[in-house]
Design a protein around this motif. Structure first.
Motif, short mmCIF file in Angstrom:
data_model
loop_
_atom_site.label_atom_id
_atom_site.label_comp_id
_atom_site.label_asym_id
_atom_site.label_seq_id
_atom_site.Cartn_x
_atom_site.Cartn_y
_atom_site.Cartn_z
N MET A 1 0.81 -1.19 0.00
CA MET A 1 0.00 0.00 0.00
C MET A 1 0.86 1.26 0.00
SD MET A 1 -3.10 0.65 2.65
CE MET A 1 -4.41 1.72 2.29
N LEU A 2 1.93 1.29 0.82
CA LEU A 2 2.80 2.46 0.86
C LEU A 2 3.56 2.63 -0.45
CD1 LEU A 2 4.22 2.03 4.47
CD2 LEU A 2 2.56 3.73 3.71
N THR A 3 3.93 1.53 -1.08
CA THR A 3 4.64 1.61 -2.36
C THR A 3 3.72 2.13 -3.45
OG1 THR A 3 6.00 -0.28 -1.68
CG2 THR A 3 6.04 0.30 -4.01
N GLU A 4 2.51 1.62 -3.50
CA GLU A 4 1.55 2.05 -4.51
C GLU A 4 1.22 3.53 -4.39
OE1 GLU A 4 0.90 -0.63 -2.49
OE2 GLU A 4 1.28 -2.25 -3.90
N GLN A 5 1.28 4.08 -3.20
CA GLN A 5 0.97 5.48 -2.97
C GLN A 5 2.19 6.39 -3.16
OE1 GLN A 5 -0.73 5.38 0.96
NE2 GLN A 5 -2.78 5.01 0.17
N GLY A 6 3.34 5.80 -3.47
CA GLY A 6 4.54 6.59 -3.69
C GLY A 6 5.24 7.03 -2.41
N GLU A 12 12.20 -0.79 -0.13
CA GLU A 12 12.07 -0.49 1.29
C GLU A 12 11.02 -1.37 1.97
OE1 GLU A 12 13.14 4.15 1.94
OE2 GLU A 12 11.22 3.75 0.97
N ILE A 13 11.27 -1.65 3.25
CA ILE A 13 10.30 -2.36 4.07
C ILE A 13 9.91 -1.46 5.25
CG2 ILE A 13 11.08 -4.67 3.45
CD1 ILE A 13 12.57 -4.73 6.16
N LEU A 14 8.73 -1.68 5.78
CA LEU A 14 8.26 -0.96 6.95
C LEU A 14 8.88 -1.59 8.19
CD1 LEU A 14 6.21 1.18 8.08
CD2 LEU A 14 4.62 -0.71 8.30
N VAL A 15 9.61 -0.80 8.98
CA VAL A 15 10.22 -1.34 10.19
C VAL A 15 9.55 -0.83 11.46
CG1 VAL A 15 12.45 -1.76 9.11
CG2 VAL A 15 12.04 0.43 10.21
N GLY A 16 8.66 0.15 11.31
CA GLY A 16 7.94 0.67 12.46
C GLY A 16 7.02 1.80 12.07
N PHE A 17 6.21 2.25 13.02
CA PHE A 17 5.32 3.37 12.76
C PHE A 17 5.03 4.08 14.06
CE2 PHE A 17 2.39 0.08 13.99
CZ PHE A 17 1.44 0.75 14.75
N ARG A 18 4.55 5.30 13.93
CA ARG A 18 4.12 6.10 15.07
C ARG A 18 2.86 6.83 14.64
NH1 ARG A 18 7.61 10.89 17.97
NH2 ARG A 18 5.99 11.51 19.44
N ASP A 54 6.46 11.47 7.40
CA ASP A 54 5.29 11.93 8.15
C ASP A 54 4.14 12.15 7.17
OD1 ASP A 54 3.48 13.01 9.92
OD2 ASP A 54 4.74 14.68 10.52
N ILE A 55 3.01 11.50 7.43
CA ILE A 55 1.84 11.58 6.56
C ILE A 55 0.68 12.11 7.38
CG2 ILE A 55 0.39 10.30 4.95
CD1 ILE A 55 2.53 8.00 5.26
N GLN A 56 0.09 13.23 6.99
CA GLN A 56 -1.09 13.77 7.66
C GLN A 56 -2.33 13.19 7.02
OE1 GLN A 56 -1.00 15.92 10.37
NE2 GLN A 56 1.18 15.44 10.28
#
Length: 91
Positions: A1-6, A12-18, A54-56
């Motif tokens: 999903m993150l790749t498709e949205q640019g 890259e892989i997702l290693v964490g989130f906040r 950072d994504i709002q």
């Protein structure tokens, strides 16, 4: 999903989130900040460099990134490790 949205690159892989929001005492929250931590590595090689983005977005948009999301928060100065929970809970 993150790749498709640019947002994430193909390597890259997702290693964490906040996830966070600002002041919530002024009514319903209509915007949150989702910070994703990405790394161009694999889990077996370890992580040497992390890129934060950072994504709002709305709370609903942020929760759409997760198959399942369960958050439990307690005061850091209160030990509840041996307390019995009366009511709905998840193991």
């Amino acid at each position: 999903m993150l790749t498709e949205q640019g947002i994430a690159r193909a390597d890259e892989i997702l290693v964490g989130f906040r996830i966070g929001s600002g002041c919530v005492d002024k009514g319903p929250v209509d915007s949150v900040s989702l910070v994703v931590y990405l790394s161009a590595t694999t889990f077996d090689r370890g992580v040497s460099k992390i890129r934060a983005v950072d994504i709002q977005m709305t709370p609903g948009e942020a929760l759409a990134y997760f198959k399942r999301f369960d958050l439990v928060a307690v005061r850091k100065d209160l030990d509840v490790s041996s307390a019995e929970v009366d009511g709905p809970h998840y193991d």
